[in-house]
Motif scaffolding. Structure first.
Motif, PDB file in Angstrom:
ATOM      1  N   GLN A  86      27.490  25.085  28.506  1.00 40.44           N
ATOM      2  CA  GLN A  86      26.415  24.257  29.042  1.00 40.44           C
ATOM      3  C   GLN A  86      26.702  23.817  30.477  1.00 40.44           C
ATOM      4  O   GLN A  86      25.786  23.731  31.296  1.00 40.44           O
ATOM      5  CB  GLN A  86      26.187  23.052  28.138  1.00 40.44           C
ATOM      6  N   THR A  94      18.945  29.252  26.971  1.00 45.29           N
ATOM      7  CA  THR A  94      18.156  28.075  27.327  1.00 45.29           C
ATOM      8  C   THR A  94      17.002  27.867  26.349  1.00 45.29           C
ATOM      9  O   THR A  94      16.518  26.747  26.204  1.00 45.29           O
ATOM     10  CB  THR A  94      17.597  28.203  28.754  1.00 45.29           C
ATOM     11  N   GLN A  99      19.075  28.983  20.935  1.00 48.29           N
ATOM     12  CA  GLN A  99      20.209  28.063  20.837  1.00 48.29           C
ATOM     13  C   GLN A  99      20.582  27.797  19.385  1.00 48.29           C
ATOM     14  O   GLN A  99      21.767  27.738  19.036  1.00 48.29           O
ATOM     15  CB  GLN A  99      19.876  26.739  21.532  1.00 48.29           C
TER      16      GLN A  99
END
Length: 212
Positions: A86, A94, A99
């Motif tokens: 990150q 993103t 994720q």
């Protein structure tokens, strides 16, 4: 990508858990410094190490350029991978749905694929008393987890689709497939993935780091 001017300090060993962080740092191409924590000498219990790793386990890092520019320490390999991904905006998607997939497989590794293989290794190799039940239990669970990984990789080049911290988390454990009897015939997709990972020079450097 965020620029790192001061080296990230990695307190580690070339074990499967330590290798996760070594691979990540090499893949990122950021400056970092390796500090060997000799667990055979009990260095993991020294107050200065416990200050950054209260669970007295490697790996741990200190980033001198943490959030807001102040130093930060991070322990637990999965947390370190996610922090670095990150911070530098690499190897972690993103898109929110993507994720979730990476997180699922990262936590699958830290909660199962590492601990179960570790218990297998302990009871099969290091335990002073050979306990057949324990050996059978963890050997079977190890191969079940390899099958889970093989199924996931059936139609993918990397665990979550694109190369990510999920791959870096698993590679150190999976590369020891011979120890666990995870043959190429039974787990072809795992072995194809291992070949793809071995074709990445930074991954290879990370896996080898600290062995000398």
């Amino acid at each position: 990508m965020t620029t790192q001017t001061k080296p990230i300090e990695a307190y580690s060993l070339p074990t499967p858990n330590g290798q996760k962080v070594h691979v990540m740092l090499e893949e990122l191409g950021v400056p970092w410094t390796y500090h060997r924590i000799d667990i055979s000498k009990g260095e993991q219990f020294k107050p200065e190490f416990l200050a950054i790793s209260p669970n007295n386990k490697i790996p741990a890092i200190v980033d001198p350029e943490g959030p807001g520019g102040a130093p930060i320490s991070v322990f637990e390999s999965g947390a370190i991978l996610k922090y670095l991904a990150q911070k530098f905006g690499k190897f972690y998607p993103t898109d929110a749905r993507a994720q979730v997939k990476v997180d699922e497989w990262l936590f699958w590794q830290v909660g199962g694929f590492g601990p179960m293989l570790g218990q297998n290794n302990h009871f099969s190799v290091y335990a002073p008393e050979k306990i057949p039940y324990a050996i059978k239990r963890y050997s079977e669970e190890t191969l079940r987890l390899f099958k889970v990984l093989d199924t996931q990789l059936k139609d993918k080049d990397f665990i979550a689709g694109d190369i990510s911290i999920a791959d870096f988390a698993a590679i150190g454990w999976a590369q020891s497939w011979e120890r666990y009897g995870a043959t190429k015939a039974d787990y072809p997709h795992v072995h194809a993935w291992l070949d793809r990972m071995a074709a990445r020079p930074a991954t290879v450097r990370g896996l080898e780091y600290g062995k000398a």
